[in-house]
Scaffold this active site. Structure first.
Site, PDB file in Angstrom:
ATOM      1  N   HIS A 122      20.880  -6.027 -18.618  1.00  0.00           N
ATOM      2  CA  HIS A 122      21.981  -5.078 -18.441  1.00  0.00           C
ATOM      3  C   HIS A 122      21.991  -4.664 -16.961  1.00  0.00           C
ATOM      4  O   HIS A 122      20.940  -4.644 -16.318  1.00  0.00           O
ATOM      5  CB  HIS A 122      21.691  -3.867 -19.333  1.00  0.00           C
ATOM      6  CG  HIS A 122      22.775  -2.856 -19.433  1.00  0.00           C
ATOM      7  ND1 HIS A 122      23.012  -1.920 -18.453  1.00  0.00           N
ATOM      8  CD2 HIS A 122      23.682  -2.597 -20.412  1.00  0.00           C
ATOM      9  CE1 HIS A 122      24.010  -1.129 -18.829  1.00  0.00           C
ATOM     10  NE2 HIS A 122      24.436  -1.515 -20.006  1.00  0.00           N
ATOM     11  N   ASP A 199      12.835  -2.607 -21.083  1.00  0.00           N
ATOM     12  CA  ASP A 199      14.074  -1.915 -21.431  1.00  0.00           C
ATOM     13  C   ASP A 199      14.247  -2.074 -22.945  1.00  0.00           C
ATOM     14  O   ASP A 199      14.587  -3.160 -23.429  1.00  0.00           O
ATOM     15  CB  ASP A 199      15.227  -2.560 -20.656  1.00  0.00           C
ATOM     16  CG  ASP A 199      16.583  -2.016 -21.079  1.00  0.00           C
ATOM     17  OD1 ASP A 199      16.659  -1.300 -22.094  1.00  0.00           O
ATOM     18  OD2 ASP A 199      17.583  -2.331 -20.400  1.00  0.00           O
ATOM     19  N   GLN A 202      18.006  -1.688 -26.658  1.00  0.00           N
ATOM     20  CA  GLN A 202      18.559  -2.382 -27.831  1.00  0.00           C
ATOM     21  C   GLN A 202      17.483  -2.743 -28.853  1.00  0.00           C
ATOM     22  O   GLN A 202      17.785  -3.414 -29.839  1.00  0.00           O
ATOM     23  CB  GLN A 202      19.300  -3.655 -27.399  1.00  0.00           C
ATOM     24  CG  GLN A 202      20.505  -3.400 -26.519  1.00  0.00           C
ATOM     25  CD  GLN A 202      21.634  -2.658 -27.236  1.00  0.00           C
ATOM     26  OE1 GLN A 202      21.717  -2.645 -28.465  1.00  0.00           O
ATOM     27  NE2 GLN A 202      22.518  -2.042 -26.463  1.00  0.00           N
ATOM     28  N   LYS A 225      21.757   5.488 -28.840  1.00  0.00           N
ATOM     29  CA  LYS A 225      21.869   4.195 -29.533  1.00  0.00           C
ATOM     30  C   LYS A 225      21.020   4.174 -30.798  1.00  0.00           C
ATOM     31  O   LYS A 225      20.985   3.183 -31.518  1.00  0.00           O
ATOM     32  CB  LYS A 225      21.437   3.063 -28.601  1.00  0.00           C
ATOM     33  CG  LYS A 225      22.371   2.873 -27.405  1.00  0.00           C
ATOM     34  CD  LYS A 225      21.910   1.717 -26.551  1.00  0.00           C
ATOM     35  CE  LYS A 225      22.560   1.693 -25.176  1.00  0.00           C
ATOM     36  NZ  LYS A 225      23.969   1.330 -25.183  1.00  0.00           N
ATOM     37  N   CYS A 365      28.401  -5.016 -19.448  1.00  0.00           N
ATOM     38  CA  CYS A 365      27.507  -4.600 -18.331  1.00  0.00           C
ATOM     39  C   CYS A 365      26.408  -5.632 -18.112  1.00  0.00           C
ATOM     40  O   CYS A 365      25.239  -5.271 -17.859  1.00  0.00           O
ATOM     41  CB  CYS A 365      26.898  -3.229 -18.569  1.00  0.00           C
ATOM     42  SG  CYS A 365      28.103  -1.921 -18.597  1.00  0.00           S
TER      43      CYS A 365
HETATM   44  C1  PLP Z   1      19.804  -3.329 -22.738  1.00  0.00           C
HETATM   45  C2  PLP Z   1      20.415  -2.082 -22.174  1.00  0.00           C
HETATM   46  N1  PLP Z   1      19.852  -1.501 -21.117  1.00  0.00           N
HETATM   47  C3  PLP Z   1      20.340  -0.371 -20.577  1.00  0.00           C
HETATM   48  C4  PLP Z   1      21.458   0.239 -21.107  1.00  0.00           C
HETATM   49  C5  PLP Z   1      21.961   1.512 -20.518  1.00  0.00           C
HETATM   50  O1  PLP Z   1      21.840   2.542 -21.430  1.00  0.00           O
HETATM   51  P1  PLP Z   1      22.438   3.988 -21.140  1.00  0.00           P
HETATM   52  O2  PLP Z   1      23.873   3.755 -20.758  1.00  0.00           O
HETATM   53  O3  PLP Z   1      22.284   4.717 -22.423  1.00  0.00           O
HETATM   54  O4  PLP Z   1      21.641   4.561 -20.025  1.00  0.00           O
HETATM   55  C6  PLP Z   1      22.092  -0.336 -22.204  1.00  0.00           C
HETATM   56  C7  PLP Z   1      23.326   0.235 -22.749  1.00  0.00           C
HETATM   57  O5  PLP Z   1      24.137  -0.438 -23.347  1.00  0.00           O
HETATM   58  C8  PLP Z   1      21.544  -1.517 -22.758  1.00  0.00           C
HETATM   59  O6  PLP Z   1      22.108  -2.101 -23.818  1.00  0.00           O
END
Ligand code: PLP
Length: 407
Positions: A122, A199, A202, A225, A365
Site C-alpha cells: 500500500h 503492515d 489487512q 478495518k 492505493c
Molecule cells: C495494507 C494496508 N496498509 C496500510 C493501509 C492504510 O491504512 P489507514 O488508511 O487506516 O492508515 C491500508 C488501508 O487500506 C492497507 O490496506
C-alpha cells in the site's frame, strides 16, 4: 464450527440499510469494516458517563477514563500476544504507525544503510520510506512480483546485505488479497541483523496474530478495518527497540521533565503518545477486540476463507473475468477485472452500486501493483464475518448484468 451468521448480522445496524432500493451487500471491508452495536454503544457510553482527560487527573472521571483506556491497551496486547502492554502504542492508524517509525529513524539511518520493501505494498508502506531515504540518503530496494502477482521471494537473498537495516512488508495485500510469506522474510532479515516492520492492516481483522511467535520488530494496524472506530490504530514494537528510539511528536504526556533548556522523556508507551489521545476511539477499539473474541479470530479466519474460496470459484465460471494472483493463498479479498477493451473497474463498480452492492474499484492505493499488471485498477470484493455466500451470489448476479451491459 458453524457460525450463527444471522445473529452476527443482527449486531450491525447498517446491514439493514437499503441502497438504491436494494438490500445493502457490503463487500468493501478492506477499505473499512462496519461497526457492531457493542462498539457504537461503547462510544456513546464513554461520552455519556466517563468523558474526561486521561492520565493527568486526580478526579474520579479522569481515573475511570484512564482505567478504560489502559484496559483497552491490555486487550490489544492479548489480541496480538505482545509480551508487554507498554509495547502497544496508540496511533491514528496504520499510516501514522508507519510514519512514526520512519520519522524516528531519521537520525538513526545514514546514507550507508538500505531499506527493503516490496512491489505489493500500500502507498502507506512505500511513501514514508521514500521520504526517509530522501532525507537520510539511505537506499530503497524492492522485492519484485512474479508475473502472476506474488512476491518473488527468490530475489530476497540477493537484496539483503549487511547494509539492510529494515524490511517492511504487508502480511496480506490490500490490492490483491494475497498472503505474503512473512515468516521467511522475518527469518532472513534477522539473519542479516535487520529489523522487520509488518503492515497488518489487512491481516489483523482476519488472522490470528502472535507477535512473539512471528518475531517481528514492529507491527501496525488500523482499528477501523477490524470493526473498531476510525481514527485509531496500533503500533506494536519490541520493548528494547522502542526504548532505544527517539520520540516522534513532542508535547504533553510524553515527557518526564521539561525545563526551558531541555526535556527528558516518559517511559513506554507514553514516550510515543504525545497529546490527548483518541480516548473514545481507544476504548471503542477494545470493544471491537471483545467482539472479535466473542466469535474467535480463528473461527473468523476459517469462515472468511470459505467466502473467499467460494468467490474465486464463482468468478472462475466466467471466461470474461480475470482474477489476479488467482492461485495464490488469499485472505479477505479477491481482485479482478472484466477482460473487455476500454472497460474500467469503476464501470463495474457503478453497475454493482445500482444493485446495492458495495465493492472497491481503482488502484487501491497500490499503484506499483497496477503498473506491474499494466492496468489502471481492479474491482475488489473484500469480506468480513457478517458476509454470506448468498451475498456473494447476489454479487455474481450483479456481475452478470455488468458483463451483459459492458461486453
Ligand atoms: C495494507 C494496508 N496498509 C496500510 C493501509 C492504510 O491504512 P489507514 O488508511 O487506516 O492508515 C491500508 C488501508 O487500506 C492497507 O490496506
Amino acid at each position: 464450527m458453524s457460525l450463527d451468521i444471522q445473529h452476527i448480522r443482527s449486531q450491525f445496524p447498517i446491514l439493514n440499510r437499503e441502497v438504491n432500493g436494494q438490500s445493502l451487500v457490503y463487500l468493501d471491508n478492506g477499505a473499512t469494516s462496519q461497526k457492531p452495536k457493542v462498539v457504537l454503544d461503547t462510544l456513546d457510553t464513554y461520552y455519556e458517563k466517563y468523558n474526561a482527560n486521561v492520565h493527568r487527573g486526580i478526579h474520579t472521571l479522569s481515573q475511570e477514563a484512564t482505567d478504560l483506556m489502559e484496559e483497552s491497551r491490555r486487550k490489544i496486547q492479548a489480541f496480538i500476544n505482545a509480551k508487554h502492554d507498554h509495547e502497544i502504542i496508540f496511533t491514528r492508524g496504520t499510516t501514522e504507525g508507519i510514519n512514526l517509525v520512519s520519522n524516528v529513524l531519521r537520525n538513526v539511518l545514514t546514507a550507508e544503510d538500505e531499506i527493503i520493501i516490496t512491489e505489493i505494498e500500500h502507498h502507506s508502506n512505500i511513501v514514508p520510506w521514500q521520504l526517509l531515504c530522501e532525507r537520510t540518503g539511505a537506499k530503497l530496494k524492492y522485492i519484485p512480483l512474479t508475473k502472476e502477482g506474488i512476491l518473488d521471494i527468490t530475489k530476497l537473498d540477493d537484496l539483503l546485505t549487511d547494509k539492510t537495516k529494515l524490511v517492511c512488508v504487508n502480511q496480506v495485500s490490500n490490492a490483491l488479497g494475497v498472503v505474503n510469506p512473512i515468516e521467511i522474510i522475518i527469518q532472513k532479515a534477522h539473519e542479516k541483523g535487520a529489523w522487520v516492520l509488518i503492515d497488518a492492516a489487512q491481516s489483523a481483522p482476519h488472522t490470528p496474530i502472535d507477535v512473539q511467535k512471528m518475531d517481528c520488530d514492529f507491527l501496525v494496524f488500523s482499528g477501523h478495518k477490524m470493526y473498531g472506530p476510525t481514527g485509531i490504530g496500533v503500533l506494536y514494537g519490541k520493548e528494547d527497540i522502542l526504548n532505544a528510539l527517539p520520540p516522534f511528536h513532542g508535547g504533553g504526556e510524553m515527557i518526564k521533565d521539561v525545563t526551558m533548556e531541555k526535556s527528558t522523556y516518559a517511559c513506554l508507551p507514553f514516550k510515543f503518545e504525545a497529546g490527548t489521545p483518541d480516548i473514545a476511539g481507544i476504548i471503542g477499539l477494545g470493544a471491537a477486540v471483545d467482539f472479535i473474541n466473542s466469535i474467535g479470530i480463528q473461527t473468523i479466519h476459517d469462515y472468511e476463507k470459505e467466502l473467499v474460496d467460494y468467490t474465486i470459484q464463482r468468478l472462475s465460471e466466467f471466461e470474461e473475468v480475470e482474477i489476479y494472483a488467482k492461485d495464490a493463498e488469499h485472505s479477505g479479498a479477491v481482485s479482478f477485472n472484466l477482460k473487455f477493451d476500454g472497460v474500467h473497474s469503476s464501470d463495474v463498480g457503478m453497475i454493482l452500486d445500482k444493485k446495492g452492492i458495495a465493492v472497491r474499484t481503482g488502484h487501491h492505493c497500490a499503484q506499483p501493483i497496477m503498473q506491474h499488471f499494466n492496468i489502471p485498477g481492479t474491482v475488489r470484493a473484500s469480506f468480513a464475518v457478517y458476509n454470506t455466500k448468498a451475498e456473494i451470489d447476489t454479487f455474481i448476479d450483479g456481475l452478470k448484468t455488468a458483463i451483459r451491459m459492458l461486453g
